[in-house]
Design an enzyme around this catalytic site. Structure first.
Site, PDB file in Angstrom:
ATOM      1  N   GLY A  66       0.680 -44.102  27.729  1.00 44.38           N
ATOM      2  CA  GLY A  66       1.986 -43.613  27.300  1.00 44.38           C
ATOM      3  C   GLY A  66       2.033 -42.105  27.109  1.00 44.38           C
ATOM      4  O   GLY A  66       2.965 -41.429  27.560  1.00 44.38           O
ATOM      5  N   GLN A 175       7.574 -48.975  23.907  1.00 43.59           N
ATOM      6  CA  GLN A 175       7.741 -50.124  23.005  1.00 43.59           C
ATOM      7  C   GLN A 175       8.624 -51.211  23.610  1.00 43.59           C
ATOM      8  O   GLN A 175       8.666 -52.327  23.095  1.00 43.59           O
ATOM      9  CB  GLN A 175       8.352 -49.675  21.668  1.00 43.59           C
ATOM     10  CG  GLN A 175       7.404 -48.859  20.802  1.00 43.59           C
ATOM     11  CD  GLN A 175       6.276 -49.695  20.199  1.00 43.59           C
ATOM     12  OE1 GLN A 175       6.407 -50.909  20.006  1.00 43.59           O
ATOM     13  NE2 GLN A 175       5.158 -49.061  19.910  1.00 43.59           N
ATOM     14  N   CYS A 320      -0.540 -43.446  14.714  1.00 43.72           N
ATOM     15  CA  CYS A 320      -0.997 -42.139  15.177  1.00 43.72           C
ATOM     16  C   CYS A 320      -1.025 -41.134  14.043  1.00 43.72           C
ATOM     17  O   CYS A 320      -1.760 -40.163  14.075  1.00 43.72           O
ATOM     18  CB  CYS A 320      -0.080 -41.609  16.270  1.00 43.72           C
ATOM     19  SG  CYS A 320       0.536 -42.872  17.341  1.00 43.72           S
TER      20      CYS A 320
HETATM   21  C1  LIG Z   1       2.115 -46.075  21.704  1.00 44.82           C
HETATM   22  C2  LIG Z   1       3.233 -45.199  22.106  1.00 44.82           C
HETATM   23  C3  LIG Z   1       3.016 -44.077  22.914  1.00 44.82           C
HETATM   24  C4  LIG Z   1       1.644 -43.626  23.315  1.00 44.82           C
HETATM   25  O1  LIG Z   1       1.057 -44.490  24.231  1.00 44.82           O
HETATM   26  P1  LIG Z   1      -0.540 -44.397  24.494  1.00 44.82           P
HETATM   27  O2  LIG Z   1      -0.775 -45.312  25.638  1.00 44.82           O
HETATM   28  O3  LIG Z   1      -1.186 -44.878  23.234  1.00 44.82           O
HETATM   29  O4  LIG Z   1      -0.852 -42.973  24.794  1.00 44.82           O
HETATM   30  C5  LIG Z   1       4.117 -43.335  23.307  1.00 44.82           C
HETATM   31  N1  LIG Z   1       5.358 -43.681  22.940  1.00 44.82           N
HETATM   32  C6  LIG Z   1       5.610 -44.751  22.162  1.00 44.82           C
HETATM   33  C7  LIG Z   1       7.012 -45.091  21.804  1.00 44.82           C
HETATM   34  C8  LIG Z   1       4.564 -45.541  21.711  1.00 44.82           C
HETATM   35  O5  LIG Z   1       4.811 -46.592  20.945  1.00 44.82           O
END
Ligand SMILES: *Cc1c(COP(=O)(O)O)cnc(C)c1O
Length: 376
Positions: A66, A175, A320
């Protein structure tokens, strides 16, 4: 109870992952048959993922997740804007840090960002987005569903407004993907990010959907993987496992969502019986699995630790930032004061949870709150 932070690997994804780790070890760029087998596995995963999202395989860019997808999208949209002399961005104030931090970086490099604050129910008002648009607006970024309070944003409407005005539209759908069915052929999204570990796939892999590849400016330069959009040898086992996880997630989605919704409603009702508890974000327009409550006079950190000692995993704020306690920017954006924001926990369930677990969680949270309050 912390599925918004991450999810366990589904059986389907696990089997595919292990099999590929053993049997698909080639480099997808190699000319020999080992490499070709990896290339075929990669193409197959790309094809299946694109068909689940109703888009074309060449619109799927594999990334490391993400955060990677968000950064690639934001930097690409900004570079495109720059070419047209447009240096203004509209963003919601409740974006994930993986969107907010690249935006801050751009702000320190000559861009300006208008942050749209959502209504008190955690939903961004389309009219507020429209009124933030300027002559020099390059792109708009509003997440599909929020990771802390689960609110689902009016993406289709915002996308349509962008199209009318020739403004690029990016959405962080990390999400949403796997939980909400998204048909990219019927909505004007220019770029969209997703992450496998949020829908029972492996960590460290994800996708950036891009409607028109010419819009991309790589941030990782090197080899010609992903047709130059993102250099680096592809993690084939993780990518094929991601495709399997997404198929598994979307299978019988409506039935699963109905069951999760039922459990969530019971969980909300149970938790709201606690004196001084309130739900954050719209009750109706939220992800089936998301509950976020503030509980007066109960420190969230303390509650999280106590619940952990009972074997229940929940989150305060978002994972995070949980190690750097500061009031959540999402909760303060929707008008929750700092004290109450630091008394807020997020419980995120999915189809692997059971109604019995929900009952146990309600009783345990009540008990934990009682304990914390009685020693104050
Ligand atoms: C978890 C998340 C991310 C980050 O994704 P990763 O794969 O952990 O880097 C970004 N945006 C949202 C809305 C998230 O929930």
């Amino acid at each position: 109870m912390d599925n918004a932070a991450t999810t366990h690997l589904s059986d389907a994804a696990y089997r595919v992952y292990i099999d590929a780790l053993h049997n698909c070890n080639g480099n997808a760029s190699s000319a020999h048959s080992d490499g070709f087998a990896a290339f075929c596995a990669l193409s197959d995963a790309r094809e299946r993922i694109s068909s689940m999202l109703s888009c074309h395989p060449e619109q799927i860019i594999f990334t490391s997740g993400g955060s990677d997808s968000d950064n690639l999208a934001i930097m690409s949209c900004a570079a495109y804007g720059e070419k047209c002399g447009k240096r203004h961005i509209v963003a919601s104030s409740i974006e994930h840090h993986a969107v907010l931090e690249p935006l801050r970086y751009l702000e320190s490099n000559g861009f300006s960002v208008s942050y749209v604050v959502p209504r008190e129910d955690g939903i961004v008002d389309v009219n507020d987005v429209i009124s933030s648009i300027r002559e020099d607006t390059a792109f708009i970024t509003v997440m599909y569903a929020n990771n802390e309070i689960g609110t689902i944003q009016p993406i289709d409407e915002i996308a349509a407004e962008c199209k009318k005005r020739g403004i690029l539209f990016f959405t962080d759908a990390v999400q949403a993907v796997g939980h909400i069915e998204i048909s990219l052929d019927s909505v004007n999204i220019d770029m969209m990010s997703m992450s496998a570990h949020k829908f029972h796939g492996p960590k460290g892999t994800g996708v950036l959907y891009v409607k028109d590849r010419n819009l991309l400016s790589p941030i990782i330069r090197g080899g010609m993987q992903e047709q130059g959009a993102r250099a680096g040898t592809e993690n084939v086992p993780a990518i094929v496992a991601m495709a399997a996880a997404l198929e598994d997630s979307l299978k019988d989605r409506d039935t699963k969502n109905a069951a999760v919704l039922h459990m969530r409603e019971r969980l909300i009702d149970g938790l709201l019986q606690i004196k001084g508890a309130q739900l954050n974000g719209s009750r109706a327009l939220r992800l089936e699995g998301n509950v976020n409550v503030s509980i007066e006079n109960v420190g969230a950190e303390q509650l999280v630790l106590l619940l952990d000692s009972y074997g229940i995993a929940v989150s305060s704020g978002s994972a995070c930032t949980a190690r750097f306690p500061a009031p959540s920017h999402v909760l303060t954006s929707i008008g929750v004061d700092n004290v109450l924001a630091s008394s807020s926990i997020r419980l995120t369930i999915d189809e692997y949870n059971t109604p019995d677990e929900i009952e146990a969680v309600i009783e345990t949270v009540k008990d934990a709150v009682y304990k914390i309050r009685s020693v104050r």
